[in-house]
Design a protein around this motif. Structure first.
Motif, short mmCIF file in Angstrom:
data_model
loop_
_atom_site.label_atom_id
_atom_site.label_comp_id
_atom_site.label_asym_id
_atom_site.label_seq_id
_atom_site.Cartn_x
_atom_site.Cartn_y
_atom_site.Cartn_z
N ASP A 19 -1.44 4.87 6.09
CA ASP A 19 -0.89 3.52 5.96
C ASP A 19 -1.42 2.84 4.70
N LEU A 20 -2.70 3.03 4.44
CA LEU A 20 -3.30 2.44 3.24
C LEU A 20 -2.68 3.03 1.98
N ALA A 21 -2.46 4.33 1.97
CA ALA A 21 -1.85 4.97 0.79
C ALA A 21 -0.45 4.42 0.54
N VAL A 22 0.32 4.27 1.60
CA VAL A 22 1.67 3.72 1.46
C VAL A 22 1.59 2.28 0.95
N GLY A 23 0.64 1.50 1.46
CA GLY A 23 0.46 0.12 1.03
C GLY A 23 0.10 0.02 -0.44
#
Length: 130
Positions: A19-23
């Motif tokens: 999720d952090l990478a996508v963000g």
């Protein structure tokens, strides 16, 4: 070493990391959009009133030092505009999610024939006990 690699794999594949990478990726793309909005649309409009398309060129010389206070003004202005845009987006997203939450829950399902029969039996047994 094998255990270390397994722990790293478990960490990297955890949902929060993905999720952090996508963000971060979406944030980078969003940053490009807002930078273009500021540089290409908003600052030229401000430049009409201030006679400068960018504050970055403003400076003052004190002795041998050149103080480029325009860079600071430009950075603050960019931050305020970006914060305002993010605020508006979050506000719109919250409004949409509130509409979804505000929808009334569906009515409970109709009791099955078996449940209706058991309810009748229960009511008859209560009536006989009185």
């Amino acid at each position: 070493m094998k255990k270390f690699l397994q722990e790293f794999k478990d960490f990297a594949m955890r949902g929060n990391v993905m999720d952090l990478a996508v963000g971060v990726i979406i944030g980078g793309a969003f940053s490009a959009i807002t930078t273009s909005l500021i540089d290409d649309i908003i600052m030229p409009l401000i430049g009409i009133f201030v006679s400068e398309a960018s504050f970055a060129d403003l400076s003052v010389t004190v002795g041998n030092a050149v103080i480029t206070y325009g860079n600071f003004i430009q950075a603050v202005l960019n931050f305020v505009i970006m914060a305002f845009i993010v605020f508006c987006m979050v506000k719109a997203i919250n409004r949409l999610s509130r509409k979804k939450e505000a929808a009334p829950p569906p009515p409970p399902p109709e009791p099955s024939n078996e449940e209706k029969l058991l309810t009748e039996i229960r009511d008859l047994l209560k009536a006989q006990q009185k």
